[in-house]
Design a protein around this motif. Structure first.
Motif, PDB file in Angstrom:
ATOM      1  N   ALA A 507     -30.743  38.479  21.177  1.00 23.79           N
ATOM      2  CA  ALA A 507     -31.821  37.491  21.311  1.00 23.79           C
ATOM      3  C   ALA A 507     -33.012  37.856  20.428  1.00 23.79           C
ATOM      4  O   ALA A 507     -33.685  36.985  19.868  1.00 23.79           O
ATOM      5  CB  ALA A 507     -32.259  37.393  22.775  1.00 23.79           C
ATOM      6  N   THR A 508     -33.264  39.146  20.282  1.00 21.97           N
ATOM      7  CA  THR A 508     -34.336  39.608  19.394  1.00 21.97           C
ATOM      8  C   THR A 508     -34.047  39.214  17.955  1.00 21.97           C
ATOM      9  O   THR A 508     -34.922  38.693  17.246  1.00 21.97           O
ATOM     10  CB  THR A 508     -34.484  41.139  19.500  1.00 21.97           C
ATOM     11  N   LEU A 509     -32.836  39.444  17.514  1.00 24.83           N
ATOM     12  CA  LEU A 509     -32.455  39.083  16.147  1.00 24.83           C
ATOM     13  C   LEU A 509     -32.482  37.573  15.946  1.00 24.83           C
ATOM     14  O   LEU A 509     -32.912  37.083  14.891  1.00 24.83           O
ATOM     15  CB  LEU A 509     -31.060  39.629  15.837  1.00 24.83           C
ATOM     16  N   ARG A 510     -32.027  36.836  16.933  1.00 24.18           N
ATOM     17  CA  ARG A 510     -32.025  35.373  16.838  1.00 24.18           C
ATOM     18  C   ARG A 510     -33.442  34.844  16.604  1.00 24.18           C
ATOM     19  O   ARG A 510     -33.659  33.949  15.793  1.00 24.18           O
ATOM     20  CB  ARG A 510     -31.429  34.761  18.104  1.00 24.18           C
ATOM     21  N   LYS A 511     -34.413  35.424  17.324  1.00 23.78           N
ATOM     22  CA  LYS A 511     -35.801  34.984  17.157  1.00 23.78           C
ATOM     23  C   LYS A 511     -36.338  35.364  15.778  1.00 23.78           C
ATOM     24  O   LYS A 511     -37.078  34.604  15.160  1.00 23.78           O
ATOM     25  CB  LYS A 511     -36.680  35.595  18.250  1.00 23.78           C
ATOM     26  N   ALA A 512     -35.971  36.529  15.282  1.00 15.51           N
ATOM     27  CA  ALA A 512     -36.482  36.984  13.978  1.00 15.51           C
ATOM     28  C   ALA A 512     -35.991  36.111  12.831  1.00 15.51           C
ATOM     29  O   ALA A 512     -36.691  35.967  11.828  1.00 15.51           O
ATOM     30  CB  ALA A 512     -36.073  38.435  13.743  1.00 15.51           C
ATOM     31  N   VAL A 513     -34.791  35.526  12.954  1.00 16.65           N
ATOM     32  CA  VAL A 513     -34.216  34.756  11.843  1.00 16.65           C
ATOM     33  C   VAL A 513     -34.150  33.260  12.160  1.00 16.65           C
ATOM     34  O   VAL A 513     -33.331  32.538  11.596  1.00 16.65           O
ATOM     35  CB  VAL A 513     -32.816  35.294  11.469  1.00 16.65           C
ATOM     36  N   GLN A 514     -35.016  32.791  13.027  1.00 19.55           N
ATOM     37  CA  GLN A 514     -35.081  31.358  13.301  1.00 19.55           C
ATOM     38  C   GLN A 514     -35.371  30.587  12.008  1.00 19.55           C
ATOM     39  O   GLN A 514     -36.250  30.974  11.236  1.00 19.55           O
ATOM     40  CB  GLN A 514     -36.186  31.062  14.309  1.00 19.55           C
ATOM     41  N   PRO A 515     -34.681  29.486  11.728  1.00 20.69           N
ATOM     42  CA  PRO A 515     -34.990  28.690  10.527  1.00 20.69           C
ATOM     43  C   PRO A 515     -36.428  28.169  10.532  1.00 20.69           C
ATOM     44  O   PRO A 515     -37.068  28.112   9.477  1.00 20.69           O
ATOM     45  CB  PRO A 515     -33.975  27.546  10.599  1.00 20.69           C
ATOM     46  N   ASN A 516     -36.944  27.796  11.692  1.00 19.55           N
ATOM     47  CA  ASN A 516     -38.331  27.334  11.802  1.00 19.55           C
ATOM     48  C   ASN A 516     -39.246  28.549  11.914  1.00 19.55           C
ATOM     49  O   ASN A 516     -39.186  29.290  12.884  1.00 19.55           O
ATOM     50  CB  ASN A 516     -38.477  26.456  13.043  1.00 19.55           C
ATOM     51  N   PRO A 517     -40.127  28.772  10.923  1.00 16.86           N
ATOM     52  CA  PRO A 517     -40.961  29.991  10.955  1.00 16.86           C
ATOM     53  C   PRO A 517     -41.870  30.070  12.179  1.00 16.86           C
ATOM     54  O   PRO A 517     -42.219  31.169  12.618  1.00 16.86           O
ATOM     55  CB  PRO A 517     -41.784  29.896   9.661  1.00 16.86           C
ATOM     56  N   GLN A 518     -42.247  28.932  12.755  1.00 19.90           N
ATOM     57  CA  GLN A 518     -43.131  28.947  13.924  1.00 19.90           C
ATOM     58  C   GLN A 518     -42.433  29.478  15.170  1.00 19.90           C
ATOM     59  O   GLN A 518     -43.097  29.838  16.146  1.00 19.90           O
ATOM     60  CB  GLN A 518     -43.668  27.532  14.196  1.00 19.90           C
ATOM     61  N   LEU A 519     -41.109  29.544  15.143  1.00 23.79           N
ATOM     62  CA  LEU A 519     -40.356  30.053  16.285  1.00 23.79           C
ATOM     63  C   LEU A 519     -40.022  31.537  16.145  1.00 23.79           C
ATOM     64  O   LEU A 519     -39.459  32.130  17.053  1.00 23.79           O
ATOM     65  CB  LEU A 519     -39.063  29.246  16.466  1.00 23.79           C
ATOM     66  N   ARG A 520     -40.382  32.130  14.991  1.00 26.91           N
ATOM     67  CA  ARG A 520     -40.149  33.555  14.791  1.00 26.91           C
ATOM     68  C   ARG A 520     -41.283  34.378  15.390  1.00 26.91           C
ATOM     69  O   ARG A 520     -42.287  33.835  15.864  1.00 26.91           O
ATOM     70  CB  ARG A 520     -40.072  33.872  13.285  1.00 26.91           C
TER      71      ARG A 520
END
Length: 577
Positions: A507-520
């Protein structure tokens, strides 16, 4: 346009009908190098009349602005540098009041207005708090560029709503404008502008060549018209602006001849070429030895195919400029310069070690703790860029070196974006995307500017690859060049049966590489923290079923429930019987 910004400054101040002059003013036109990186600074302050120590405040405000601004990082934008200085000055003035006999009456403390102007490249940057003013005369139009922070109780009674030293918190007005040759900026205290109308100012500026004499003349005119206050006026006329086009950069680069391709054993500009380290379409890199000191270093020259590309040559020189301004154990350093260059090339320290790409080939299944250690070192280097308002923009395993001592360093600054340098002139035409596509944040493919979150995305992809040997979206990101296409990207979980990786880490990695930068993550430090310590939000989302967490308790509960059901069935059967 000329090769440099050039201005004429005139200024005059007088106590007028007051016993002392509580105004303070100053200007600084630095030498050529700082003129390019920091610009010209002009500042004016007006101490509040209700305070006997306000003249101390106005003098401290102007002096600290003109001195401390030039001590800030060269890579910072004008806005960041000036605001940091003004906030520090505000804190100092407010602390002086709090430790003085006037701590319960702030209108008698160390308080002043301040209006400041920084001219850098082809832009003006205005900073303002209080009721002194900045005007601009362009042609025959005089425009007030600042707003008075004065609150009126009645038509005759008012007070300052904002000023330096008034409160612990400071709100600073900021404005950025394009410059034109012939623009005249006026910085004035209320003792001047309240007694001179626009027609008088325009007429005077149309005839005056000596700006010092003109400033004195206008101050005298305001005094004669009945001004009861201190009077200060500064005039700044734009005489020449620096060239911005690619041809001007080519002329600057042409001061150094381009070096030839270098052979092993050749003597070149005081160095002996030991061997070629790397050759590509972007550069030729050599291991060299200083003939005088014997020190080894890396020497980098442009390839023949790009020797007429001004944008590429500018980026090559910028690499060394960046390396000399970042002092961090996890960022490659520039080599010492024992003598002047006679050719266009750059030099860096030589690192004994291997790239992270090669390290991954040698360690295809590294332990989780080893991955964390490497990522934490990369993050420390990346934050050194971010503190100076720089974006690396090409973070990938090939641009990370692990030296012989296990220290991880970021290298290759050819794609780095320096916010402070972008203010100086319009950027030259170049590649739309300078980084390597597989590690480039999705927003770049939409034509958007990068941010700290863009570098974080690249670090997230590297971490993901170290743990899985693949990329989180495969090869789909470079082809997703619309928002709709990026919304269709599907993250591939890093979890598999081959490696023991906690679900919360995925889940940590998923958040770091979100396509939408505002979700990182907003900052690299947050990502590194969650990489080592479970985020409570992810634990809730990835919390395993009770049978996985406490199998014994689960089966005891099932057994108890079955026992109750059996008892109920027996009782029911008995009653029917």
């Amino acid at each position: 346009m000329s090769a440099a910004l050039r201005v004429t400054i005139g200024q005059h101040s007088d106590k007028g009908r007051k016993a002392i002059n509580q105004d303070f003013h100053g200007a600084c036109v630095p030498a050529t190098r700082q003129l390019d990186t920091k610009g010209i600074a002009i500042a004016l302050a007006d101490g509040i009349s209700s305070s006997a120590v306000a003249h101390v405040a106005s003098a401290a405000a102007v002096r600290s602005f003109l001195e401390d601004y030039y001590a800030t990082a060269q890579a910072w934008t004008v806005k960041k540098a000036a605001q940091r200085v003004l906030m520090a000055t505000n804190s100092w003035l407010h602390a002086q009041t709090r430790s003085s006999p006037y701590r319960y009456d702030r209108d008698r403390g160390y308080v002043c207005t301040l209006s400041a102007l920084v001219l850098k490249g082809c832009r003006a940057h205005l900073f303002h708090v209080g009721d002194s003013r900045i005007y601009r005369l362009r042609g025959q139009e005089l425009e007030q560029l600042t707003q008075d922070h004065r609150v009126y109780v009645t038509r005759e009674q008012s007070y300052l709503g904002r000023a330096l030293g008034l409160d612990a918190h400071l709100d600073i007005d900021y404005l950025s404008l394009a410059l034109e040759v012939g623009d005249v900026f006026l910085l004035a205290t209320d003792g001047v502008y309240e007694y001179l109308d626009a027609a008088t100012l325009i007429a005077a500026l149309a005839t005056g060549e000596d700006l010092d004499a003109l400033a004195q003349q206008l101050v005298t005119a305001a005094f004669r018209r009945g001004s009861p206050d201190n009077l200060t006026l500064q005039l700044v006329r734009i005489e020449a602006l620096p060239a911005q086009d690619a041809e001007a950069v080519r002329q600057q680069i042409a001061e150094w001849p381009l070096p030839p391709l270098l052979d092993t054993g050749r003597d070149f500009d005081g160095y002996r070429i030991l061997r070629e380290l790397h050759a590509s379409a972007r550069s030729h890199v050599y291991l060299a030895e200083d003939r005088d000191s014997g020190a080894r270093l890396v020497l980098k020259i442009p390839p023949p195919s790009l020797r007429d590309d001004a944008a590429h040559l500018e980026r090559l020189l910028l690499e060394e400029w960046i390396a000399r301004r970042i002092d961090n154990p996890h960022v490659l350093k520039a080599a010492a310069q024992p003598r002047p260059h006679h050719f266009l090339y750059v030099t860096f320290e030589y690192l004994e070690g291997q790239s992270l790409r090669q390290w991954l080939l040698d360690h295809p299944r590294p332990p989780l703790e080893t991955v964390r250690g490497i990522v934490e070192q990369i993050a420390k280097g990346l934050r050194a860029f971010h503190r100076l308002e720089m974006l690396h923009q090409d973070l990938r395993p090939d641009n990370v070196i692990i030296d012989a001592h296990g220290t991880v360093k970021i290298i290759d600054f050819g794609a780095v974006r320096v916010a402070g340098l972008l203010e100086t002139a319009a950027p030259l035409a170049g590649e739309a995307i300078l980084g390597t596509e597989q590690y480039t944040a999705p927003e770049y493919f939409l034509g958007e500017n990068g941010s700290l979150r863009s570098d974080l995305y690249s670090l997230g992809v590297i971490t993901y690859e170290m743990l899985s040997g693949r990329l989180p979206y495969g090869t789909a990101v470079p082809g997703a060049r619309t928002p709709a296409a990026q919304r269709r990207l599907r993250y591939r979980s890093v979890l598999d049966e081959q490696r023991e990786i906690p679900a919360w880490l995925d889940a940590t990695l998923r958040k770091a590489v979100q396509p939408n930068p505002q979700l990182r993550y907003a900052d690299v430090a947050e990502f590194v923290h969650d990489l080592r310590r479970p985020n409570a939000e992810f634990l809730r989302a990835t919390r395993p079923a009770l049978i996985e967490r406490h199998p014994a308790a689960f089966w005891k509960g099932v057994s108890a429930l079955l026992a109750v059901l059996i008892v109920l069935l027996l009782v029911g059967g008995h009653l029917r019987g």
